[in-house]
Design an enzyme around this catalytic site. Structure first.
Site, PDB file in Angstrom:
ATOM      1  CD  GLU A 288       4.103   0.487   6.910  1.00 49.13           C
ATOM      2  OE1 GLU A 288       4.835   0.720   7.895  1.00 49.13           O
ATOM      3  OE2 GLU A 288       3.797   1.394   6.105  1.00 49.13           O
TER       4      GLU A 288
ATOM      5  CG  ASP B 207      -0.224  -0.074   2.545  1.00 50.42           C
ATOM      6  OD1 ASP B 207       0.734  -0.872   2.648  1.00 50.42           O
ATOM      7  OD2 ASP B 207      -0.584   0.660   3.472  1.00 50.42           O
TER       8      ASP B 207
HETATM    9 ZN   LIG Z   1       6.854   2.296   4.061  1.00 51.06          ZN
END
Ligand SMILES: [Zn+2]
Length: 416
Positions: free
Chosen positions: A161, A96
């Site tokens: 993340e 992401d």
């Molecule tokens: Zn990163």
């Protein structure tokens, strides 16, 4: 048996393919739903396709349920090549990205990769595309030599993340994908020289404060309670108190102390002649792992209680983010030694262990009792407009990780 020199030459020969693969990655948006994106699904399909044509023994999808995105899933990809021992060396990277922000600040569109002067521009080129592509090519080149693996080799490409990790690395840890004794590398922080290995992170605590007083005309302050004045005094007192009480220093970290910073403040009145009845502000606290976050929070509660009694205002404190940090990774562990050797061998610099203000996927491994090492060579452009990846860094990181994997997975088989 190939020599290490031959392995590194093979990695280097894939330069064009690596640029092409990273360009393709940049073309596929992977922004999380909290930023209005639809997640990593499309990007994961592209990567899954690469992995299906690779030398890994099995490629599995671990989909986390997320009602906020189309098809309600956040994909995580686990690719494994078995070794003789029941232990795996992992490279973990996140798929992401954050949103591009102000588009007018980008000189080329964020999803249109552009190669200029050895730099590939695009959103997520460096964070964390560089790690995905260098990790994949490091593993694939090593497996292509046909060597037998003593330890297993794994690539984990994770979702979510940038916004909490709940649908990404935390989900995978709950699912039992990783085993105690596995060695973990997370290429998601570094320096332009590649001379730092991150082995520790601070606790992260974000707090929202809402002070409620009584709004009145600014000419009659005695009739009201000025929430902004109470809030301002509280900010200064809290910052000084916490900084003093939790004032120990640790040279592993930069800065070498815990930090307690007031950051965001909301506008509550739009005119000059009204005394605000409400004040809303936030603190970003980064606390050395040696301290207990519960103690910090109960100190804050005790202080706000005193301020309430003293001023008549009401003060509400809510955590916006609370991430405890795990025990630092062993600075002399096997993973660290292999990484140090590889960086010296490929880049000619000796990396030193450091701690940072957080947070990467590595922390969740440390919380689960595993050692995780964070290393890559980057210009530190994450979350900036006109983000780019230096192609030399992309290739050199692949060489370093191929060397690390060779050392840890094939041990004696490679002639140094
Ligand atoms: Zn990163």
């Amino acid at each position: 048996m190939p020599s290490l020199e031959q392995l590194l030459a093979q990695v280097g020969s894939h330069r064009e393919e690596m640029v092409e693969a990273l360009s393709e990655l940049i073309r596929i948006p992977a922004i999380g739903p909290e930023s209005g994106g639809s997640g990593e699904l499309e990007r994961s399909r592209y990567l899954r396709d690469i992995l299906d044509h690779s030398k890994f023994d099995d490629v599995e999808m671990y989909d986390a349920l997320d009602e906020r995105v189309r098809l309600r899933l956040r994909p995580n990809i686990i690719a494994r090549r078995r070794g003789k021992a029941d232990q795996t060396v992992w490279i973990v990277a996140h798929m992401d990205t954050v949103p591009p922000g102000d588009l007018s600040a980008w000189s080329t569109p964020p999803f249109s990769p552009r190669l200029v002067d050895g730099k590939l521009y695009g959103l997520g080129a460096e964070d964390n595309g560089q790690a995905i592509i260098s990790g994949l090519f490091a593993a694939e080149t090593l497996m292509s030599t046909g060597v037998e693996l003593e330890r297993g080799l794994g690539i984990a490409l994770v979702a979510d993340e940038e916004a909490g990790n709940e649908k990404g690395i935390r989900f995978l840890l709950q699912e039992g994908v990783f085993k105690p004794g596995d060695i973990i590398f997370v290429p998601d922080h570094g320096t332009p020289r590649g001379d730092e290995v991150e082995i520790a992170e601070k606790h992260i605590l974000w707090l929202k404060f809402t002070v409620t007083g009584r709004q009145v005309h600014a000419s009659r302050p005695d009739l009201g309670i000025n929430a902004m004045r109470v809030g301002s005094e509280l900010i200064v007192f809290l910052q000084e108190f916490l900084q003093r009480k939790y004032g120990e220093r640790d040279p592993l970290f930069t800065p070498d102390r815990s930090t307690f910073e007031p950051t965001k403040r909301l506008q509550t009145v739009g005119n000059v002649n009204t005394i605000p009845g409400e004040d809303v502000f936030y603190f970003d606290c980064r606390v050395l792992p040696r301290y207990d976050l519960d103690a910090v929070q109960s100190d804050i509660t005790a202080i706000t209680d005193i301020f309430e009694q003293k001023t008549g205002a009401r003060i509400r404190v809510e955590p916006v983010q609370l991430t405890r940090s795990g025990r630092p990774s062993d600075p002399e562990g096997e993973g660290m030694r292999a990484l140090r050797w590889a960086v010296q061998r490929v880049l000619g610099v000796e990396p030193r262990p450091v701690g940072i203000g957080g947070g990467t996927c590595a922390n969740f491994f440390r919380l689960a009792g595993m050692d995780a090492y964070v290393w890559q060579t980057i210009e530190e452009l994450a979350h900036q407009p006109n983000e780019y990846c230096v192609i030399d860094n992309l290739v050199n990181d692949a060489k370093v990780y191929a060397t690390v994997l060779a050392a840890l997975c094939c041990g004696s088989q490679f002639k140094a």
